[in-house]
Design a protein around this motif. Structure first.
Motif, PDB file in Angstrom:
ATOM      1  N   ILE A   1       0.821  -1.210   0.000  1.00 27.39           N
ATOM      2  CA  ILE A   1       0.000   0.000   0.000  1.00 27.39           C
ATOM      3  C   ILE A   1       0.855   1.261   0.000  1.00 27.39           C
ATOM      4  O   ILE A   1       0.536   2.243  -0.685  1.00 27.39           O
ATOM      5  N   SER A   2       1.959   1.232   0.760  1.00 24.76           N
ATOM      6  CA  SER A   2       2.739   2.458   0.940  1.00 24.76           C
ATOM      7  C   SER A   2       3.861   2.621  -0.076  1.00 24.76           C
ATOM      8  O   SER A   2       4.127   3.726  -0.552  1.00 24.76           O
ATOM      9  N   LEU A   3       4.535   1.516  -0.443  1.00 25.40           N
ATOM     10  CA  LEU A   3       5.749   1.634  -1.245  1.00 25.40           C
ATOM     11  C   LEU A   3       5.524   1.325  -2.718  1.00 25.40           C
ATOM     12  O   LEU A   3       6.066   2.007  -3.590  1.00 25.40           O
ATOM     13  N   VAL A   4       4.730   0.308  -3.003  1.00 25.02           N
ATOM     14  CA  VAL A   4       4.549  -0.125  -4.392  1.00 25.02           C
ATOM     15  C   VAL A   4       3.970   0.982  -5.282  1.00 25.02           C
ATOM     16  O   VAL A   4       4.449   1.188  -6.407  1.00 25.02           O
ATOM     17  N   PRO A   5       2.926   1.732  -4.844  1.00 21.94           N
ATOM     18  CA  PRO A   5       2.434   2.818  -5.715  1.00 21.94           C
ATOM     19  C   PRO A   5       3.499   3.853  -6.057  1.00 21.94           C
ATOM     20  O   PRO A   5       3.551   4.349  -7.188  1.00 21.94           O
TER      21      PRO A   5
ATOM     22  N   LEU B   1       5.770   2.296  -8.654  1.00 24.20           N
ATOM     23  CA  LEU B   1       5.096   2.257  -9.956  1.00 24.20           C
ATOM     24  C   LEU B   1       5.051   3.632 -10.604  1.00 24.20           C
ATOM     25  O   LEU B   1       5.266   3.765 -11.818  1.00 24.20           O
ATOM     26  N   ASP B   2       4.796   4.658  -9.800  1.00 18.25           N
ATOM     27  CA  ASP B   2       4.792   6.023 -10.345  1.00 18.25           C
ATOM     28  C   ASP B   2       6.170   6.404 -10.874  1.00 18.25           C
ATOM     29  O   ASP B   2       6.287   6.979 -11.962  1.00 18.25           O
ATOM     30  N   GLN B   3       7.220   6.071 -10.101  1.00 20.05           N
ATOM     31  CA  GLN B   3       8.567   6.391 -10.569  1.00 20.05           C
ATOM     32  C   GLN B   3       8.930   5.573 -11.801  1.00 20.05           C
ATOM     33  O   GLN B   3       9.604   6.078 -12.709  1.00 20.05           O
ATOM     34  N   GLY B   4       8.481   4.319 -11.859  1.00 21.06           N
ATOM     35  CA  GLY B   4       8.753   3.503 -13.040  1.00 21.06           C
ATOM     36  C   GLY B   4       8.078   4.050 -14.279  1.00 21.06           C
ATOM     37  O   GLY B   4       8.683   4.122 -15.359  1.00 21.06           O
ATOM     38  N   ASN B   5       6.812   4.450 -14.130  1.00 22.46           N
ATOM     39  CA  ASN B   5       6.101   5.047 -15.273  1.00 22.46           C
ATOM     40  C   ASN B   5       6.750   6.355 -15.703  1.00 22.46           C
ATOM     41  O   ASN B   5       6.878   6.636 -16.908  1.00 22.46           O
ATOM     42  N   GLU B   6       7.163   7.165 -14.715  1.00 23.99           N
ATOM     43  CA  GLU B   6       7.813   8.434 -15.048  1.00 23.99           C
ATOM     44  C   GLU B   6       9.154   8.198 -15.732  1.00 23.99           C
ATOM     45  O   GLU B   6       9.542   8.936 -16.645  1.00 23.99           O
ATOM     46  N   LEU B   7       9.866   7.150 -15.293  1.00 21.58           N
ATOM     47  CA  LEU B   7      11.146   6.821 -15.928  1.00 21.58           C
ATOM     48  C   LEU B   7      10.943   6.444 -17.386  1.00 21.58           C
ATOM     49  O   LEU B   7      11.679   6.912 -18.265  1.00 21.58           O
TER      50      LEU B   7
ATOM     51  N   LEU C   1      13.581   4.295  -6.660  1.00 17.88           N
ATOM     52  CA  LEU C   1      13.475   3.176  -7.599  1.00 17.88           C
ATOM     53  C   LEU C   1      14.845   2.570  -7.879  1.00 17.88           C
ATOM     54  O   LEU C   1      15.016   1.341  -7.829  1.00 17.88           O
ATOM     55  N   PHE C   2      15.834   3.415  -8.154  1.00 13.60           N
ATOM     56  CA  PHE C   2      17.168   2.916  -8.475  1.00 13.60           C
ATOM     57  C   PHE C   2      17.836   2.269  -7.259  1.00 13.60           C
ATOM     58  O   PHE C   2      18.483   1.217  -7.375  1.00 13.60           O
TER      59      PHE C   2
END
Length: 332
Positions: free
Chosen positions: A71-75, A78-84, A224-225
């Motif tokens: 709930i806290s970390l995965v979103p 995912l946001d950083q992955g999409n932005e990347l 993310l990195f």
């Protein structure tokens, strides 16, 4: 005839393993989870908590922890992955401009360097990888949704292994000669214990340290990195690979940013590998790095990600048993 029969038996075993791969993966994953969760269960039992109550408490805590992280970390990840993925085309263009600037500077210095081919190849390959990466992520999400039943089944098998694991292992070891049962049990448990306690502790420390360092020096997508390097640190040779990937990606945006990431990553890696790792791992595997790499490749070929995780402790277990069998022959 011995060698052809051995090759035939190995081929048949691999065919059976491929046919039953999903079941083997479920039971192997459950056995691995039960082995790891058995430590906190035994810790609770020291306080005279009944084993079944301790198992239920640890499973409930584990599920709650996974849900909290999800709930806290995965979103955020995912946001950083999409932005990347959204910014990667800009970074590729920036990397191309940097190579072109270096090409002009080299010509001004009268250096015979032609980077035109490399520039076009960089653009073509990265564009292809981006398209493939997007489709692979979609396939991964679909397979994850389709694997919920397997996940539930793995949890059920883990529960029963935690309750009746000792009887099951005792039954499996009955097929071995009585003189070797204790040796196999101790060697298998010790190698898996050393690897997972040591390697996972180092990976956790590496992920936290890398994340804090990347965020501190203001690296884009530092969370993310940093966590990505920590996940790769679970596997031997994973940390240098993770650092190289992050440095290469950030170098597309700015060569100096990539060099800064590389310097910070190498500094942290060397500190942990030379100061912390010897205290945690000691002389765990005793395997030559070439054999470790061969074990990883073979494990990934046979069992995918699960084979990659268990390849090194299984190879170390095999080496331990071979050494124990050699000692009596040498003593004679």
């Amino acid at each position: 005839m011995a060698l052809p029969l051995l090759v035939l038996n190995v081929w048949v075993a691999l065919q059976i393993l491929a046919y039953l791969q999903s079941l083997v993966t479920i039971f192997a994953s459950a056995a691995l989870l039960a082995f790891i969760l058995n430590y906190p269960v035994k810790a609770l039992q020291r306080f005279r908590v009944p084993r079944i109550a301790a198992v239920l408490a640890i499973l409930l805590f584990g599920v709650s922890l996974v849900a909290l992280v999800g709930i806290s970390l995965v979103p955020v990840l995912l946001d950083q992955g999409n932005e990347l993925f959204r910014r990667l085309p800009e970074w590729i263009e920036s990397g191309t401009l940097q190579l072109q600037a270096f090409q002009r500077w080299a010509i001004a210095q009268r250096w015979s360097i032609d980077l035109t081919h490399w520039i076009s190849q960089l653009e073509d390959r990265l564009a292809t990888q981006l398209q493939a990466g997007g489709s692979q992520i979609l396939e991964l999400l679909l397979s994850t949704v389709g694997g919920l039943f397997n996940l539930l089944l793995t949890g059920v098998v883990t529960f029963y292994l935690l309750i009746h694991g000792d009887q099951i292992w005792a039954g499996l070891l009955q097929s071995l000669p009585a003189s070797h049962r204790e040796q196999v049990r101790v060697a298998l448990r010790q190698n898996f214990h050393n690897y997972f306690v040591g390697q996972f502790s180092l990976a956790f420390l590496m992920g936290i340290t890398m994340t804090l360092a990347f965020v501190f020096i203001q690296i884009p997508f530092g969370l993310l990195f940093g966590l990505g390097v920590g996940v790769l640190a679970i596997f031997p040779f994973g940390t240098p690979l993770g650092i190289a990937l992050v440095a290469s990606l950030t170098a597309l945006k700015s060569i100096w940013l990539g060099l800064r990431v590389l310097a910070v990553g190498i500094l942290i890696d060397q500190c942990i590998e030379n100061i912390v790792a010897p205290q945690i791992l000691g002389k765990f595997t005793g395997l030559n790095p070439v054999w470790i790499l061969a074990a990883l490749l073979l494990g990934f070929k046979l069992g995918g990600l699960l084979g990659l995780v268990t390849a090194v402790p299984l190879a170390s277990f095999a080496k331990t048993m071979l050494n124990q069998y050699r000692l009596p022959s040498h003593s004679r």
